[in-house]
Design a protein around this motif. Structure first.
Motif, mmCIF file in Angstrom:
data_model
loop_
_atom_site.group_PDB
_atom_site.id
_atom_site.type_symbol
_atom_site.label_atom_id
_atom_site.label_comp_id
_atom_site.label_asym_id
_atom_site.label_seq_id
_atom_site.Cartn_x
_atom_site.Cartn_y
_atom_site.Cartn_z
ATOM 1 N N GLN A 178 9.546 -3.359 0.485
ATOM 2 C CA GLN A 178 10.191 -2.235 -0.215
ATOM 3 C C GLN A 178 9.158 -1.211 -0.684
ATOM 4 O OE1 GLN A 178 13.007 -0.669 -0.354
ATOM 5 N NE2 GLN A 178 14.242 -1.790 -1.805
ATOM 6 N N SER A 179 8.080 -1.704 -1.267
ATOM 7 C CA SER A 179 7.049 -0.795 -1.786
ATOM 8 C C SER A 179 6.459 0.058 -0.684
ATOM 9 C CB SER A 179 5.911 -1.586 -2.433
ATOM 10 O OG SER A 179 6.328 -2.123 -3.647
ATOM 11 N N GLU A 180 6.109 -0.589 0.401
ATOM 12 C CA GLU A 180 5.475 0.139 1.504
ATOM 13 C C GLU A 180 6.426 1.169 2.083
ATOM 14 O OE1 GLU A 180 4.064 1.236 5.479
ATOM 15 O OE2 GLU A 180 5.963 0.284 4.987
ATOM 16 N N VAL B 210 3.257 1.986 -8.867
ATOM 17 C CA VAL B 210 1.901 1.941 -8.301
ATOM 18 C C VAL B 210 1.952 1.259 -6.941
ATOM 19 C CG1 VAL B 210 -0.376 0.860 -8.576
ATOM 20 C CG2 VAL B 210 0.656 2.123 -10.464
ATOM 21 N N SER B 211 2.682 0.150 -6.892
ATOM 22 C CA SER B 211 2.860 -0.560 -5.636
ATOM 23 C C SER B 211 3.590 0.313 -4.618
ATOM 24 C CB SER B 211 3.627 -1.850 -5.935
ATOM 25 O OG SER B 211 4.252 -2.340 -4.802
ATOM 26 N N ALA B 215 -0.908 2.262 -3.640
ATOM 27 C CA ALA B 215 -1.386 0.889 -3.455
ATOM 28 C C ALA B 215 -1.024 0.339 -2.075
ATOM 29 C CB ALA B 215 -0.839 -0.023 -4.553
ATOM 30 N N MET B 216 0.107 0.792 -1.532
ATOM 31 C CA MET B 216 0.545 0.274 -0.230
ATOM 32 C C MET B 216 0.154 1.198 0.919
ATOM 33 S SD MET B 216 1.867 -2.647 -0.014
ATOM 34 C CE MET B 216 2.179 -3.922 -1.227
ATOM 35 N N LEU B 217 -0.699 2.183 0.643
ATOM 36 C CA LEU B 217 -1.024 3.170 1.674
ATOM 37 C C LEU B 217 -2.441 3.013 2.225
ATOM 38 C CD1 LEU B 217 0.716 6.313 0.106
ATOM 39 C CD2 LEU B 217 1.464 5.018 2.116
ATOM 40 N N GLY B 218 -3.108 1.928 1.895
ATOM 41 C CA GLY B 218 -4.485 1.752 2.346
ATOM 42 C C GLY B 218 -4.594 1.676 3.865
ATOM 43 N N ILE B 229 2.344 -9.128 -6.553
ATOM 44 C CA ILE B 229 2.439 -7.790 -5.959
ATOM 45 C C ILE B 229 3.883 -7.559 -5.534
ATOM 46 C CG2 ILE B 229 1.645 -6.295 -4.075
ATOM 47 C CD1 ILE B 229 -0.774 -8.469 -3.910
ATOM 48 N N GLY B 230 4.473 -6.453 -5.961
ATOM 49 C CA GLY B 230 5.836 -6.204 -5.527
ATOM 50 C C GLY B 230 6.382 -4.911 -6.072
ATOM 51 N N PHE B 231 7.583 -4.587 -5.635
ATOM 52 C CA PHE B 231 8.235 -3.383 -6.133
ATOM 53 C C PHE B 231 8.950 -3.703 -7.439
ATOM 54 C CE2 PHE B 231 12.072 -0.662 -6.246
ATOM 55 C CZ PHE B 231 11.439 0.535 -6.491
#
Lengths: 326, 288
Positions: A178-180, B210-211, B215-218, B229-231
């Protein structure tokens, strides 16, 4: 759509509900009565107008969130049907599934081909469940992403309609990133080479809304809301009680007027008296006019310039001070 | 095992007795995972990782950057950017007062610290979250410091590293905080166009806004062992789905298994790993 149903009233609308009930009754009586009571009906209708105007002129933030979530409020597909032609809904993220909480596809706006994408809520129990209350899963955001790319490839402007309590907090949603999915949309929208207009038509619920909200021009309908967290969620965390939702709503500054003042929203689109659901036709007229104006303006800007304006705008978000360090 | 532990186990490890739970602050520390009682100095020397079970304790932003970067040539970016209270937010406490008391307690002005420097002579700009400052929440200052860090990386043509530890967006700044998700993500498009690598390091915990943004775009996403780690937070999910969450849900290992992160790295090897990754991505000679 809303007009076929009996209007359901919110708590603060009770005086309006009573008056409208009375008018209905009189109308019924008049049908088989020799007496002419149409004057009385007119008088009451006048009174009803004034009353509605008065109540709606001083709605507080919490009451506005109730209107934004009104079960009869027009949803994305209603707007698509009312303001666009030749809509072809396109489905799926090409990887896992189609998410019914987000709809989108090709359509024409005043004859011009565009891509339109929005959150979709359900009207009755069954449809609400099917649409997952407008809470998308990652595949919904990835479908949106696919449609953003499609619009970019063919040089079509994008119109997003935002109306969600938030991204779905579920086990599968987390497993599938979901986050990604949200983050990727923010990233891609920031440099997408086509004009994007966003309209918050109901609830703008946090990151789940923002994933459709990185745009060149952001509008809010008069009684819509946009917030980093729901008033209830904020109240239960910071006030330790969900009952404080109305206080939280006020404090968070989630209304169109507050956000326009803060410079985070570009344009407020007026709603018909009593909210969009009381007169969807008027609502769509107002919104259609606003979108047409902004689309014309944005399409006159060369794409490179559009992107640098979008970038500078994104960089300008935030309130802080700069101090001289010793 | 340290010499002191070898010397003292019968006394300290006594299973019963009232002293068990009241280890005095400062000198000793109990591992929250394996419950071993550890000598603080040993724990510090071991990057706050339990020498017995490998549990990664949370760590301050300064300590994190200190163990990551070379000692020479560090300088801070964006310290001049400091928080204000745009909404005049007040719950049980005014936001303005929360800022002040956090600043006094933690000794930082907000929850993101950005330094430019190098890792084993590989130039980087590195940002780290201070979780103790309002749960590492992201408000306007975090967003602006992040952007300034990215810009500095573009200017000196170095990689950008961000080490996250955050509960998410800072509610007290309302929609301004939500917009930081868009702002930080957009800044990374500029870094990408400059052809410079961005490495995102996820530590315990990396959640919410943040996630769901930088944070998830590296280009490469690294996680520390066991990091949450999560939404959505586990409690919110449990309340929504009314199911018990699977074992290890939202932990780094779970994310690795589901394809959400590239690699799990023990904190004690972080410096070596990052230097290796960045030197490859920037075509520098291999780092010894």
């Amino acid at each position: 759509m809303a007009k076929d149903m009996k209007t359901s009233f919110l708590e603060f609308e009770q005086p309006i509900a009573e008056l409208e009930g009375k008018i209905e009754e009189l109308r019924y009586v008049q049908d088989d009565s020799a007496l002419d009571i149409s004057e009385e009906i007119d008088r009451l209708q006048q009174k009803n107008q004034t009353l509605t105007k008065e109540i709606y002129s001083k709605l507080n933030a919490w009451q506005i969130s109730q209107v934004a979530r009104h079960p009869q409020r027009p949803y994305t597909l209603d707007y698509i049907q009312g303001m666009f032609t030749d809509f072809e809904e396109l489905h799926g993220d090409r990887a896992f599934a189609d998410d019914p909480a987000i709809v989108g596809g090709l359509a024409r706006f005043e004859g011009q081909p565009v891509v339109v994408i929005g959150h979709q809520k359900g009207r009755d129990v069954k449809e609400r469940q099917y649409r997952n209350f407008g809470m998308p899963r990652p595949e919904g955001y990835r479908k949106a992403l696919r449609l953003y790319r499609l619009a970019e490839k063919f040089g079509l402007p994008i119109i997003t309609l935002i109306d969600t309590p938030g991204a779905y907090p579920g086990i599968g949603a987390e497993e599938r990133g979901q986050s990604e999915a949200i983050a990727r949309n923010l990233f891609v929208m920031a440099e997408l080479k086509t004009p994007i207009i966003g309209v918050i038509i109901g609830e703008g619920g946090s990151g789940g809304a923002l994933a459709l909200g990185v745009v060149d021009h952001l509008m809010m309908l008069q009684y819509s809301t946009y917030s980093v967290i729901s008033p209830e969620g904020c109240a239960s965390i910071l006030w330790k009680s969900a009952d404080k939702a109305s206080v939280a709503a006020e404090t968070l500054g989630i209304t169109a007027t507050r956000l326009k003042t803060a410079g985070l929203v570009d344009r407020i689109v007026s709603e018909p008296m009593g909210g969009a659901h009381r007169n969807p036709e008027v609502m769509m007229q107002n919104l259609r006019r606003a979108i047409a104006e902004e689309l014309l303006r944005l399409q006159a800007v060369p794409v490179d310039q559009l992107l640098s304006i979008r970038y500078e705008r994104l960089m300008s978000y935030g309130e802080f001070k700069e101090v001289t360090l010793k | 095992m340290s010499w002191l532990q070898k010397l003292l186990p019968p006394k300290i490890n006594r299973p019963t007795g009232i002293n068990k739970k009241t280890v005095p602050e400062g000198l000793w520390s109990k591992c929250p995972s394996c419950e071993s009682v550890l000598y603080r100095t040993d724990l510090e020397k071991n990057a706050e990782v339990c020498p017995k079970c490998g549990y990664h304790n949370r760590i301050s932003a300064r300590a994190r950057l200190a163990m990551l970067l070379d000692e020479e040539g560090r300088s801070e970016i964006g310290a001049e950017v400091q928080p204000v209270d745009p909404l005049k937010f007040k719950d049980s406490k005014r936001y303005a007062d929360r800022i002040k008391s956090s600043q006094a307690d933690v000794g930082e002005t907000d929850s993101l610290i950005v330094l430019q420097g190098s890792i084993k002579a590989v130039p980087v700009v590195a940002a780290a979250f201070e979780f103790k400052f309002m749960g590492g929440s992201m408000g306007s200052v975090v967003g602006e410091r992040f952007v300034r860090g990215v810009n500095a990386a573009i200017e000196r043509r170095s990689a950008f590293v961000c080490i996250s530890a955050s509960g998410g967006a800072r509610m007290q700044e309302g929609l301004f905080s939500l917009m930081q998700m868009a702002k930080t993500s957009a800044a990374l498009t500029a870094l990408g166009r400059a052809g410079l690598p961005y490495i995102s390091v996820l530590t315990d915990p990396t959640m919410g806004g943040v996630s769901a943004s930088f944070a998830m775009l590296g280009d490469v996403i690294v996680a520390e062992p066991q990091a949450l780690i999560g939404f959505a937070g586990p409690r919110v999910i449990e309340q929504t789905v009314r199911e018990t969450l699977p074992e290890g849900f939202q932990r780094a290992e779970f994310l690795l298994e589901h394809g959400a992160v590239d690699i799990i790295v023990d904190r004690r090897e972080m410096r070596d790993k990052l230097a290796n990754l960045i030197s490859s991505m920037t075509k520098l000679p291999a780092v010894a």
